[in-house]
Write a protein that holds these residues in place. Structure first.
Motif, PDB file in Angstrom:
ATOM      1  N   GLY A   1      51.936  83.765  64.752  1.00  0.00           N
ATOM      2  CA  GLY A   1      50.716  83.798  65.395  1.00  0.00           C
ATOM      3  C   GLY A   1      50.438  85.298  65.654  1.00  0.00           C
ATOM      4  N   ILE A   2      50.464  85.941  66.530  1.00  0.00           N
ATOM      5  CA  ILE A   2      49.998  87.209  66.745  1.00  0.00           C
ATOM      6  C   ILE A   2      50.898  88.200  65.992  1.00  0.00           C
ATOM      7  N   VAL A   3      50.422  89.290  65.405  1.00  0.00           N
ATOM      8  CA  VAL A   3      51.059  90.239  64.757  1.00  0.00           C
ATOM      9  C   VAL A   3      50.355  91.631  65.484  1.00  0.00           C
ATOM     10  N   GLU A   4      51.210  92.356  66.076  1.00  0.00           N
ATOM     11  CA  GLU A   4      50.752  93.914  66.614  1.00  0.00           C
ATOM     12  C   GLU A   4      51.423  94.885  65.809  1.00  0.00           C
ATOM     13  N   VAL A   5      50.614  95.986  65.497  1.00  0.00           N
ATOM     14  CA  VAL A   5      51.236  97.044  64.894  1.00  0.00           C
ATOM     15  C   VAL A   5      50.966  98.290  65.792  1.00  0.00           C
ATOM     16  N   ASP A   6      52.032  99.247  65.920  1.00  0.00           N
ATOM     17  CA  ASP A   6      51.773 100.512  66.684  1.00  0.00           C
ATOM     18  C   ASP A   6      52.291 101.349  65.672  1.00  0.00           C
ATOM     19  N   VAL A   7      51.600 102.487  65.412  1.00  0.00           N
ATOM     20  CA  VAL A   7      52.164 103.576  64.521  1.00  0.00           C
ATOM     21  C   VAL A   7      52.057 104.968  65.433  1.00  0.00           C
ATOM     22  N   GLU A   8      53.204 105.546  65.369  1.00  0.00           N
ATOM     23  CA  GLU A   8      53.148 107.001  66.288  1.00  0.00           C
ATOM     24  C   GLU A   8      53.719 107.942  65.016  1.00  0.00           C
ATOM     25  N   MET A   9      52.843 109.204  65.260  1.00  0.00           N
ATOM     26  CA  MET A   9      53.284 110.379  64.283  1.00  0.00           C
ATOM     27  C   MET A   9      53.406 111.425  65.182  1.00  0.00           C
ATOM     28  N   ASP A  10      54.352 112.091  64.860  1.00  0.00           N
ATOM     29  CA  ASP A  10      54.633 113.537  65.329  1.00  0.00           C
ATOM     30  C   ASP A  10      54.082 114.511  64.291  1.00  0.00           C
ATOM     31  N   PHE A  11      53.418 115.866  64.925  1.00  0.00           N
ATOM     32  CA  PHE A  11      53.030 116.881  64.317  1.00  0.00           C
ATOM     33  C   PHE A  11      53.416 117.977  64.817  1.00  0.00           C
ATOM     34  N   ASP A  12      53.311 119.235  63.956  1.00  0.00           N
ATOM     35  CA  ASP A  12      53.405 120.641  64.460  1.00  0.00           C
ATOM     36  C   ASP A  12      51.888 121.075  64.285  1.00  0.00           C
ATOM     37  N   ASP A  13      51.174 120.912  65.114  1.00  0.00           N
ATOM     38  CA  ASP A  13      49.672 120.943  65.342  1.00  0.00           C
ATOM     39  C   ASP A  13      49.355 122.688  64.737  1.00  0.00           C
TER      40      ASP A  13
ATOM     41  N   GLU B   1      32.934 119.317  67.564  1.00  0.00           N
ATOM     42  CA  GLU B   1      32.321 118.881  68.665  1.00  0.00           C
ATOM     43  C   GLU B   1      32.808 117.803  69.324  1.00  0.00           C
ATOM     44  N   GLY B   2      34.066 117.064  68.732  1.00  0.00           N
ATOM     45  CA  GLY B   2      34.566 115.883  69.365  1.00  0.00           C
ATOM     46  C   GLY B   2      33.504 114.808  69.509  1.00  0.00           C
ATOM     47  N   SER B   3      32.331 114.867  68.479  1.00  0.00           N
ATOM     48  CA  SER B   3      31.580 113.707  68.475  1.00  0.00           C
ATOM     49  C   SER B   3      32.050 112.388  67.630  1.00  0.00           C
ATOM     50  N   ALA B   4      32.990 112.403  67.004  1.00  0.00           N
ATOM     51  CA  ALA B   4      33.444 111.147  66.254  1.00  0.00           C
ATOM     52  C   ALA B   4      35.238 111.370  66.168  1.00  0.00           C
ATOM     53  N   PRO B   5      35.739 110.459  65.865  1.00  0.00           N
ATOM     54  CA  PRO B   5      37.282 110.398  65.911  1.00  0.00           C
ATOM     55  C   PRO B   5      37.478 111.472  64.715  1.00  0.00           C
ATOM     56  N   PRO B   6      38.821 112.130  64.804  1.00  0.00           N
ATOM     57  CA  PRO B   6      39.279 113.053  63.725  1.00  0.00           C
ATOM     58  C   PRO B   6      39.564 112.100  62.550  1.00  0.00           C
ATOM     59  N   PRO B   7      39.726 112.806  61.259  1.00  0.00           N
ATOM     60  CA  PRO B   7      40.151 112.010  60.188  1.00  0.00           C
ATOM     61  C   PRO B   7      41.670 111.417  60.419  1.00  0.00           C
ATOM     62  N   GLY B   8      42.642 111.977  61.345  1.00  0.00           N
ATOM     63  CA  GLY B   8      43.791 111.286  61.405  1.00  0.00           C
ATOM     64  C   GLY B   8      43.815 110.083  62.082  1.00  0.00           C
ATOM     65  N   PHE B   9      42.716 109.937  62.799  1.00  0.00           N
ATOM     66  CA  PHE B   9      42.534 108.624  63.677  1.00  0.00           C
ATOM     67  C   PHE B   9      42.383 107.583  62.683  1.00  0.00           C
ATOM     68  N   HIS B  10      41.637 107.707  61.639  1.00  0.00           N
ATOM     69  CA  HIS B  10      41.154 106.705  60.530  1.00  0.00           C
ATOM     70  C   HIS B  10      42.549 106.549  59.541  1.00  0.00           C
ATOM     71  N   ILE B  11      43.418 107.570  59.529  1.00  0.00           N
ATOM     72  CA  ILE B  11      44.387 107.254  58.812  1.00  0.00           C
ATOM     73  C   ILE B  11      45.514 106.251  59.442  1.00  0.00           C
ATOM     74  N   ARG B  12      45.674 106.749  60.783  1.00  0.00           N
ATOM     75  CA  ARG B  12      46.596 105.857  61.552  1.00  0.00           C
ATOM     76  C   ARG B  12      45.970 104.596  61.687  1.00  0.00           C
ATOM     77  N   VAL B  13      44.877 104.276  62.094  1.00  0.00           N
ATOM     78  CA  VAL B  13      44.196 102.851  62.245  1.00  0.00           C
ATOM     79  C   VAL B  13      44.108 102.105  61.158  1.00  0.00           C
ATOM     80  N   GLY B  14      43.984 102.753  59.749  1.00  0.00           N
ATOM     81  CA  GLY B  14      43.873 102.039  58.635  1.00  0.00           C
ATOM     82  C   GLY B  14      45.154 101.753  58.248  1.00  0.00           C
ATOM     83  N   LEU B  15      46.440 102.689  58.610  1.00  0.00           N
ATOM     84  CA  LEU B  15      47.931 102.003  58.406  1.00  0.00           C
ATOM     85  C   LEU B  15      48.039 100.670  59.335  1.00  0.00           C
ATOM     86  N   VAL B  16      47.589 100.904  60.451  1.00  0.00           N
ATOM     87  CA  VAL B  16      47.895  99.840  61.396  1.00  0.00           C
ATOM     88  C   VAL B  16      47.298  98.392  60.851  1.00  0.00           C
TER      89      VAL B  16
END
Length: 170
Positions: free
Chosen positions: A95-107, A61-76
């Motif tokens: 001072g500031i620490v910024e982290v970006d995570v990108e993952m490629d998938f075959d959906d 239903e798209g009512s909440a983030p998918p599981p992968g969201f939590h994995i990626r933001v948890g890793l960040v």
């Protein structure tokens, strides 16, 4: 007391306990979740909860983030916090620490289509740090931080994963 002084004091206290009592450093974390209808999963660990769903194109239903969201933001979060903790522990001025995570998938692999694994095909982590310290010191500190980061290592390194299938208790 400054944020860094508070962090350093806490890390030193806990590290001292772990040095004196190595068994105190061993832990097991347990999370559990439940889907009753549709694809909405309600999960919890200790006093924290998370709700996940899949997007409409795959039946959610798209009512909440998918599981992968939590994995990626948890890793960040794990990487950013680990870098900051390491810098503070070592007395390195950052001072500031910024982290970006990108993952490629075959959906398609998620749905069993094609020959690729559903695992990420490639993961790219970018870490940006504000610091007055020499860059060589910052780079070496980040390398030490990543060697201690459980979720960075879980993604990077093979590990033993065991599954156990049991009937639901309702």
């Amino acid at each position: 007391m400054s944020h860094n002084a508070k962090i350093r004091s806490a890390v030193e206290r806990v590290s001292d306990v772990f040095r004196r009592k190595p068994g105190a450093a061993m832990s097991t974390k347990r999370a559990s979740g439940r889907i009753e209808q549709g694809l909405v999963c309600h999960a919890r660990q200790d006093n924290y909860t998370a709700t996940m769903d899949m997007p409409e194109p795959v039946g959610g239903e798209g009512s909440a983030p998918p599981p992968g969201f939590h994995i990626r933001v948890g890793l960040v979060g794990c990487i950013a916090i680990g870098v900051k903790l390491t810098a503070v522990r070592e007395g390195l001025d950052i001072g500031i620490v910024e982290v970006d995570v990108e993952m490629d998938f075959d959906d398609g692999a998620l749905l069993g289509v094609g020959d690729n694994s559903a695992a990420p095909l490639e993961t790219r982590v970018t870490i940006a740090i504000e610091s007055t310290a020499p860059w060589e010191e910052v780079t070496a500190m980040v390398e030490r931080a990543l060697k201690c980061d459980p979720y960075f290592l879980a993604l990077r390194d093979a590990q033993s994963v065991k599954t156990n299938l049991v009937p639901s208790r309702g």
